[in-house]
Motif scaffolding. Structure first.
Motif, short mmCIF file in Angstrom:
data_model
loop_
_atom_site.label_atom_id
_atom_site.label_comp_id
_atom_site.label_asym_id
_atom_site.label_seq_id
_atom_site.Cartn_x
_atom_site.Cartn_y
_atom_site.Cartn_z
N THR A 127 0.86 -1.18 0.00
CA THR A 127 0.00 0.00 0.00
C THR A 127 0.89 1.22 0.00
OG1 THR A 127 -0.12 -0.03 2.41
CG2 THR A 127 -1.92 -1.10 1.22
N LEU A 128 0.49 2.20 -0.73
CA LEU A 128 1.24 3.45 -0.80
C LEU A 128 0.59 4.48 0.12
CD1 LEU A 128 1.66 3.81 -4.67
CD2 LEU A 128 3.36 3.01 -3.04
N SER A 129 1.42 5.26 0.79
CA SER A 129 0.86 6.38 1.55
C SER A 129 0.39 7.41 0.54
CB SER A 129 1.93 6.98 2.46
OG SER A 129 2.90 7.68 1.69
N PRO A 130 -0.53 8.28 0.91
CA PRO A 130 -1.00 9.31 -0.03
C PRO A 130 0.15 10.16 -0.57
CG PRO A 130 -2.48 9.19 1.84
CD PRO A 130 -1.30 8.31 2.16
N ASP A 131 1.11 10.52 0.28
CA ASP A 131 2.24 11.34 -0.17
C ASP A 131 3.12 10.59 -1.16
OD1 ASP A 131 1.40 13.46 1.39
OD2 ASP A 131 2.74 12.99 3.04
#
Length: 116
Positions: free
Chosen positions: A67-71
């Protein structure tokens, strides 16, 4: 224990590091321990210079763990590493992101390939 295999193009030179999950280290920290093209970066996920492509040896784990962080997602998109479709689907487990920021990716008990 997991293994991280760094593969540097264009020579396909491989460096393998075995990592215990308790170490809580980033890919960038590991890369700097090797004669591998460790990027000079901010180390804080702000510049995007440490973007690397990651492939999991265990596809099932990739589907549930990435999963990627929003940033991170926004920075990778702006750097041209994610397409519009990948940007929109980056939070969906069935569509794991292959590009990550080495300074943000904490290595766990997994076997991965990292491409410079």
């Amino acid at each position: 224990m997991g293994s991280v295999t760094f593969i540097a193009s264009p020579f396909d030179v491989e460096h393998v590091i075995y990592v215990e999950s308790q170490r809580h280290t980033t890919l960038l920290s590991l890369a700097r321990e090797l004669p591998w093209p460790a990027h000079k970066t901010c180390g804080q996920g702000l510049c995007g210079a440490c973007a690397v492509k990651i492939m999991f040896r265990d596809r099932e784990r990739a589907m549930t763990q990435v999963t990627l962080s929003p940033d991170e997602k926004t920075l990778l998109y702006r750097a041209g590493k994610l397409t519009d479709a990948e940007y929109r689907a980056a939070h969906i487990p069935a569509h794991p992101a292959f590009w990550r920021l080495a300074c943000q990716y904490v290595v766990e008990d997994e076997d991965i390939l990292v491409f410079a």
